[in-house]
Design a protein around this motif. Structure first.
Motif, PDB file in Angstrom:
ATOM      1  N   ASP A 267      49.402 -52.507  46.098  1.00  0.00           N
ATOM      2  CA  ASP A 267      49.064 -53.074  44.781  1.00  0.00           C
ATOM      3  C   ASP A 267      47.549 -53.171  44.615  1.00  0.00           C
ATOM      4  O   ASP A 267      47.041 -53.120  43.499  1.00  0.00           O
ATOM      5  N   PHE A 268      46.853 -53.375  45.748  1.00  0.00           N
ATOM      6  CA  PHE A 268      45.395 -53.427  45.747  1.00  0.00           C
ATOM      7  C   PHE A 268      44.889 -52.636  46.956  1.00  0.00           C
ATOM      8  O   PHE A 268      45.448 -52.750  48.041  1.00  0.00           O
ATOM      9  N   ILE A 269      43.814 -51.870  46.748  1.00  0.00           N
ATOM     10  CA  ILE A 269      43.180 -51.178  47.876  1.00  0.00           C
ATOM     11  C   ILE A 269      41.697 -51.555  47.875  1.00  0.00           C
ATOM     12  O   ILE A 269      41.026 -51.428  46.839  1.00  0.00           O
ATOM     13  N   CYS A 270      41.196 -52.037  49.007  1.00  0.00           N
ATOM     14  CA  CYS A 270      39.772 -52.379  49.128  1.00  0.00           C
ATOM     15  C   CYS A 270      39.055 -51.235  49.828  1.00  0.00           C
ATOM     16  O   CYS A 270      39.459 -50.821  50.922  1.00  0.00           O
ATOM     17  N   LEU A 271      38.004 -50.741  49.202  1.00  0.00           N
ATOM     18  CA  LEU A 271      37.236 -49.622  49.756  1.00  0.00           C
ATOM     19  C   LEU A 271      35.762 -49.994  49.857  1.00  0.00           C
ATOM     20  O   LEU A 271      35.225 -50.657  48.972  1.00  0.00           O
ATOM     21  N   SER A 272      35.121 -49.567  50.943  1.00  0.00           N
ATOM     22  CA  SER A 272      33.664 -49.729  51.069  1.00  0.00           C
ATOM     23  C   SER A 272      33.217 -48.834  52.227  1.00  0.00           C
ATOM     24  O   SER A 272      33.732 -47.737  52.359  1.00  0.00           O
ATOM     25  N   LYS A 273      32.311 -49.289  53.072  1.00  0.00           N
ATOM     26  CA  LYS A 273      31.828 -48.522  54.237  1.00  0.00           C
ATOM     27  C   LYS A 273      31.654 -47.030  53.952  1.00  0.00           C
ATOM     28  O   LYS A 273      30.656 -46.625  53.374  1.00  0.00           O
ATOM     29  N   GLY A 274      32.626 -46.167  54.322  1.00  0.00           N
ATOM     30  CA  GLY A 274      32.467 -44.719  54.163  1.00  0.00           C
ATOM     31  C   GLY A 274      32.383 -44.249  52.721  1.00  0.00           C
ATOM     32  O   GLY A 274      32.012 -43.105  52.466  1.00  0.00           O
ATOM     33  N   LEU A 275      32.705 -45.120  51.789  1.00  0.00           N
ATOM     34  CA  LEU A 275      32.705 -44.771  50.359  1.00  0.00           C
ATOM     35  C   LEU A 275      31.430 -44.047  49.919  1.00  0.00           C
ATOM     36  O   LEU A 275      31.482 -43.091  49.151  1.00  0.00           O
ATOM     37  N   THR A 276      30.280 -44.487  50.387  1.00  0.00           N
ATOM     38  CA  THR A 276      29.012 -43.836  49.998  1.00  0.00           C
ATOM     39  C   THR A 276      28.465 -42.941  51.122  1.00  0.00           C
ATOM     40  O   THR A 276      27.284 -42.617  51.146  1.00  0.00           O
ATOM     41  N   GLY A 277      29.324 -42.591  52.063  1.00  0.00           N
ATOM     42  CA  GLY A 277      28.884 -41.756  53.173  1.00  0.00           C
ATOM     43  C   GLY A 277      27.930 -42.494  54.106  1.00  0.00           C
ATOM     44  O   GLY A 277      27.273 -41.880  54.936  1.00  0.00           O
ATOM     45  N   GLY A 278      27.842 -43.815  53.960  1.00  0.00           N
ATOM     46  CA  GLY A 278      26.954 -44.598  54.814  1.00  0.00           C
ATOM     47  C   GLY A 278      25.554 -44.743  54.246  1.00  0.00           C
ATOM     48  O   GLY A 278      24.620 -45.108  54.964  1.00  0.00           O
ATOM     49  N   TYR A 279      25.393 -44.464  52.974  1.00  0.00           N
ATOM     50  CA  TYR A 279      24.065 -44.493  52.363  1.00  0.00           C
ATOM     51  C   TYR A 279      23.693 -45.811  51.715  1.00  0.00           C
ATOM     52  O   TYR A 279      22.586 -46.313  51.913  1.00  0.00           O
ATOM     53  N   LEU A 280      24.590 -46.332  50.875  1.00  0.00           N
ATOM     54  CA  LEU A 280      24.231 -47.486  50.056  1.00  0.00           C
ATOM     55  C   LEU A 280      25.421 -48.426  49.937  1.00  0.00           C
ATOM     56  O   LEU A 280      26.570 -47.994  50.019  1.00  0.00           O
ATOM     57  N   PRO A 281      25.144 -49.726  49.744  1.00  0.00           N
ATOM     58  CA  PRO A 281      26.256 -50.673  49.636  1.00  0.00           C
ATOM     59  C   PRO A 281      27.015 -50.523  48.312  1.00  0.00           C
ATOM     60  O   PRO A 281      26.392 -50.487  47.245  1.00  0.00           O
ATOM     61  N   LEU A 282      28.329 -50.419  48.425  1.00  0.00           N
ATOM     62  CA  LEU A 282      29.188 -50.318  47.238  1.00  0.00           C
ATOM     63  C   LEU A 282      30.616 -50.613  47.682  1.00  0.00           C
ATOM     64  O   LEU A 282      30.991 -50.265  48.806  1.00  0.00           O
ATOM     65  N   SER A 283      31.392 -51.268  46.852  1.00  0.00           N
ATOM     66  CA  SER A 283      32.811 -51.428  47.178  1.00  0.00           C
ATOM     67  C   SER A 283      33.645 -51.401  45.914  1.00  0.00           C
ATOM     68  O   SER A 283      33.144 -51.654  44.818  1.00  0.00           O
TER      69      SER A 283
END
Ligand SMILES: *Cc1c(COP(=O)(O)O)cnc(C)c1O
Length: 429
Positions: A267-283
């Motif tokens: 129902d919910f998926i939390c994404l971060s870390k590899g999302l930007t290839g390790g470049y910048l903070p984003l989730s």
């Protein structure tokens, strides 16, 4: 400039994360001058292989030419804009792609993993509030880790990080994680979850899990069939299923997302870390149109989700994320990783012969070697970290568990060197 110049200046003013700062009286801090591919270079001319992807974030190497290029291009047009009342091209494109990949419909943005977990918890609780129900509990697995902010810490269960703060935690219930991948362990854990749901379901908003691998929880691994049964129970009892894919997402377990291996749709998926290839903070918290609709009404009904972070939806970070997804598509990354996964499996076999090895585990591109015969106070992990640095490899064991999860651009030769070096260190301990 030397390592020691910068270290002295650093220690005068900086308090580092997840560190007993007194350790640095004996253990030097390592100032990094530059990085390229899977290597980090310090000011004294030493090179270290970044075998844990700089805390699990880097996918395609440092200073990746393609990602660099896309970020530079983005810099020419827009670096950041307030994300309430405004939008931009990178984030629209990214959201379309993430929805396509997950089969869900709506993306809510934040700027780090813990904040994404907070959003998912608040949103699931708020959903029921908007229906006139108050369900104040969240359920998570024993040995789980979901981040460091208070809500995320409360659903986590790694004593080392949490115990100190127990008096200020929100209401959570822990249910046992399957103790291994066996059918018996899986069924036993499902029975416990069912018992808990039976008793408290009308008070529980959501069940949050790290699919397949509890990374910060000493790389504990369990079967996809647990996720499948747990999702069924969530549906039966009207409880949301939150997949915390912050560490395991973006190919780490072999598939784009780990939950895919259970054939479920969270129902919910939390994404971060590899999302930007390790470049910048984003989730991102990805959810369903059904959840979204429960908040969608005239303003004066006061059902809106009024959560925000200043840097939400940063355009440079979104450009890095789109570039990362481009690489997955263009380079057939998941397909190519399959050979590396098989290679790691083969090379890990030899560790089973070492007397100080208790268990060897692997899920996709994540490998862990659990040691035995060492007391926690010996800090054997730290000894291994120091020995590995001397041989040009950066790993950061979790207690008695040595692990590696390298950037996907690592070559077979480099993988062999990494695994052989760890083997030699363990043999000589
Ligand atoms: C790292 C991590 C988080 C927290 O993300 P931060 O960006 O460090 O706040 C949450 N959940 C899991 C599973 C993680 O590995």
């Amino acid at each position: 400039m030397t390592n020691s110049d910068l270290m002295v200046r650093d220690l005068a003013h900086i308090w580092h994360p997840c560190t007993q700062m007194k350790d640095h009286e004996a253990i030097p801090l390592i100032p990094i001058k530059e990085a390229k591919g899977i290597y980090l270079y310090d000011f004294d001319g030493n090179r270290y292989m970044d075998a844990i992807s700089s805390w699990w974030v880097n996918l395609f190497g440092h200073r990746n030419e393609y990602i660099n290029k896309r970020i530079k291009e983005q810099l020419q047009t827009l670096e950041h804009v307030i994300f309430a009342g405004f939008t931009h091209e990178q984030i629209v494109r990214l959201s379309e792609r993430i929805c396509e990949l997950t089969g869900l419909q709506k993306c809510f943005y934040a700027d780090n993993g813990s904040s994404a977990v907070e959003v998912a918890l608040k949103m699931s609780f708020h959903y029921f509030k908007n229906e006139g129900k108050t369900k104040p509990y969240f359920v998570s697995l024993t040995n789980s880790y979901h981040g460091e902010t208070l809500g995320a810490l409360a659903v986590g269960d790694v004593e080392l990080y949490k115990d100190t703060y127990k008096e200020i935690m929100i209401q959570t219930l822990q249910t046992p994680v399957p103790k291994d991948r066996s059918k018996e362990a899986t069924e036993e854990a499902i029975r416990a979850l069912k018992t808990l749901f039976e008793k408290y379901h009308d008070k529980i908003s959501a069940f949050i899990v790290e699919p397949l691998v509890q990374c910060a929880g000493y790389m504990h691994m369990y079967s996809p069939s647990y996720l499948k049964s747990a999702k069924e129970l969530c549906e039966e009892y009207g409880i949301f299923f939150i997949a915390d894919e912050i560490a395991v997402g973006f190919g780490r377990t072999g598939t784009m997302f780990a939950y895919e291996q259970a054939g479920i749709k969270p129902d919910f998926i939390c994404l971060s870390k590899g999302l930007t290839g390790g470049y910048l903070p984003l989730s991102i918290v990805v959810t369903t149109d059904e959840v979204y609709q429960r908040f969608y009404c005239d303003y004066n009904e006061f059902k809106a989700f009024l959560h925000s972070h200043s840097y939400t939806g940063n355009a440079l970070a979104c450009a890095a994320a789109n570039a990362t997804l481009d690489i997955f598509e263009q380079d057939k990354v998941l397909e190519k990783n399959r050979e590396k996964i098989a290679f790691i499996a083969k090379e890990l076999q030899k560790f089973k012969d070492l007397a100080n090895v208790k268990e060897v585990r692997q899920t996709g591109m994540i490998a862990a070697i659990e040691l035995q015969g060492y007391d926690f106070s010996e800090r054997v992990g730290l000894q291994i970290n120091q020995k590995a640095l001397q041989r040009g490899i950066f790993i950061r064991p979790l207690g008695n568990v040595v692990y590696f999860m390298p950037p996907y651009v690592i070559t077979f030769d480099e993988l062999k060197f990494l695994i052989d070096t760890i083997f030699d260190i363990l043999k000589e301990l």
